[in-house]
Write a protein that holds these residues in place. Structure first.
Motif, mmCIF file in Angstrom:
data_model
loop_
_atom_site.group_PDB
_atom_site.id
_atom_site.type_symbol
_atom_site.label_atom_id
_atom_site.label_comp_id
_atom_site.label_asym_id
_atom_site.label_seq_id
_atom_site.Cartn_x
_atom_site.Cartn_y
_atom_site.Cartn_z
ATOM 1 N N ALA A 1 -5.866 9.490 -1.628
ATOM 2 C CA ALA A 1 -4.635 8.819 -1.196
ATOM 3 C C ALA A 1 -4.189 9.318 0.171
ATOM 4 O O ALA A 1 -3.657 8.551 0.986
ATOM 5 N N SER B 1 2.248 1.911 -3.511
ATOM 6 C CA SER B 1 1.296 2.493 -4.465
ATOM 7 C C SER B 1 0.998 3.945 -4.138
ATOM 8 O O SER B 1 0.846 4.788 -5.027
ATOM 9 N N LEU B 2 0.948 4.248 -2.832
ATOM 10 C CA LEU B 2 0.688 5.632 -2.429
ATOM 11 C C LEU B 2 1.872 6.541 -2.737
ATOM 12 O O LEU B 2 1.690 7.722 -3.046
ATOM 13 N N ASP C 1 0.825 -1.201 0.000
ATOM 14 C CA ASP C 1 0.000 0.000 0.000
ATOM 15 C C ASP C 1 0.860 1.253 0.000
ATOM 16 O O ASP C 1 0.574 2.219 -0.714
ATOM 17 N N LEU D 1 2.339 13.687 0.393
ATOM 18 C CA LEU D 1 1.022 13.857 -0.213
ATOM 19 C C LEU D 1 0.446 15.240 0.069
ATOM 20 O O LEU D 1 -0.207 15.845 -0.799
ATOM 21 N N GLN E 1 -2.823 4.521 7.247
ATOM 22 C CA GLN E 1 -1.613 3.704 7.363
ATOM 23 C C GLN E 1 -0.772 4.139 8.564
ATOM 24 O O GLN E 1 -0.116 3.308 9.213
ATOM 25 N N GLU F 1 -6.040 7.525 2.847
ATOM 26 C CA GLU F 1 -5.488 6.188 3.011
ATOM 27 C C GLU F 1 -4.146 6.229 3.737
ATOM 28 O O GLU F 1 -3.862 5.385 4.608
ATOM 29 N N ALA F 2 -3.305 7.198 3.396
ATOM 30 C CA ALA F 2 -1.985 7.293 4.027
ATOM 31 C C ALA F 2 -2.102 7.583 5.516
ATOM 32 O O ALA F 2 -1.331 7.049 6.331
#
Length: 321
Positions: free
Chosen positions: A27, A10-11, A7, A85, A34, A30-31
């Motif tokens: 993203a 991909s991020l 993951d 990001l 994580q 999602e990060a």
């Protein structure tokens, strides 16, 4: 933790190359999740390491310490990814906002370029045509007023402008006319209301005569007694209301068509006191050609002030500070 590593990989690709702010925002969510996962894992292995410091074998402690280091690396990677990001999202939003503003600028430039090519020829053409139209209108008005003064016994000539612009108003329009017979109380002019018409008692000896007794609650007729009535003839008209005329400002006196070029003659200027005859004189003259503006070639000398050496040093020191 292979899934987390996958993951993160991909991020990272999104953080390096993506330009769509919506995808970067997804993203980023999602990060951040994580980070929560990596934080829980690190806390778990750290707690296990601390709990076994006194009782676990050396080899077991070294294994847990390695797991703690690996969990710390994954957490650091997740935090670094969020930071990347966030930075990428700022860049994407700035790029999108610049693209939006550039589209506004390009649209304005396109519209200006399009009208810029048309304006000189089309304005002069239409302004000239309107000037001629207003001149002819003023000429007709002058002739009409002259005929009204000198030949009043002939048919009245309405103003062309009033006819077109409804300055003379709109007359009443009869849609339907019919003759009706209605009951009227003796000594009065207005007929009884529609409801009262049906309640009149006709005289048996004279059908043109009758009597009407209003209800006790009806004080419209001023009495609770009985009224003698007579059938009378009325003309009932259905019509559209007329519109009274209004005093409109004269086009040849109020329309303003300024010159296209500076110092040029206006095609038409408004004047509150101008009548048809003065408007005709104003609009009947020839327009001068566009003026040729000549600019002189000039020369100017400006002295550059000299800064004393010690003041220059102070300025330099202030700039350095």
């Amino acid at each position: 933790m292979p899934k987390l590593a996958k993951d993160l990989a991909s991020l990272v690709g999104i953080a390096r190359k993506e330009t769509d702010s919506a995808k970067i925002e997804a993203a980023l969510v999602e990060a951040r999740s994580q980070i929560e996962v990596a934080t829980r894992e690190r806390e778990a292995v750290e707690a296990a390491y601390r709990d076994g410091l006194l009782d676990s074998p050396q080899a077991e402690l070294e294994k847990r310490l390695a797991e703690k280091a690996a969990a710390t690396v994954r957490l650091d990677q997740a935090e670094a990814l969020v930071a990347a990001l966030v930075q990428r999202l700022g860049m994407a939003r700035a790029a999108e906002d610049r693209a939006r503003r550039k589209a506004i600028h390009d649209d304005a430039r396109q519209k200006c370029d399009a009208i810029r090519a048309r304006l000189p020829q089309e304005y002069q053409h239409h302004a000239g045509a309107l000037r001629t139209l207003l001149r002819d209108l003023a000429e007709a008005e002058v002739a009409r007023q002259h005929a009204e003064r000198e030949a009043p016994e002939f048919e009245f000539i309405p103003s062309p402008e009033d006819e077109v612009r409804s300055g003379n108003g709109v007359p009443e329009e009869i849609i339907l006319q019919e003759t009706v017979r209605l009951w009227v109380i003796d000594g009065r002019v207005e007929p009884l209301t529609e409801d009262a018409q049906e309640k009149v008692q006709r005289n048996s000896n004279n059908p043109e005569r009758g009597s009407y007794t209003p209800p006790r609650s009806d004080h419209m007729y001023g009495s609770n007694g009985t009224f003698h009535c007579t059938l009378r003839t009325f003309t009932r008209s259905t019509y559209r209301e007329g519109i009274s005329g209004v005093a409109l400002d004269r086009l040849y006196a109020y329309v303003s068509l300024p010159a296209l070029h500076v110092y040029g003659d206006a095609y038409c200027t408004p004047e509150h006191y101008r009548g048809a005859d003065t408007a005709l004189a104003h609009l009947g003259g020839d327009l001068r050609p566009d003026p040729k503006i000549e600019r002189k070639v000039c020369e100017r000398l400006e002295l550059v002030p000299v800064v004393p050496r010690h003041e220059g040093n102070v300025t330099a020191l202030r700039g350095a500070a």
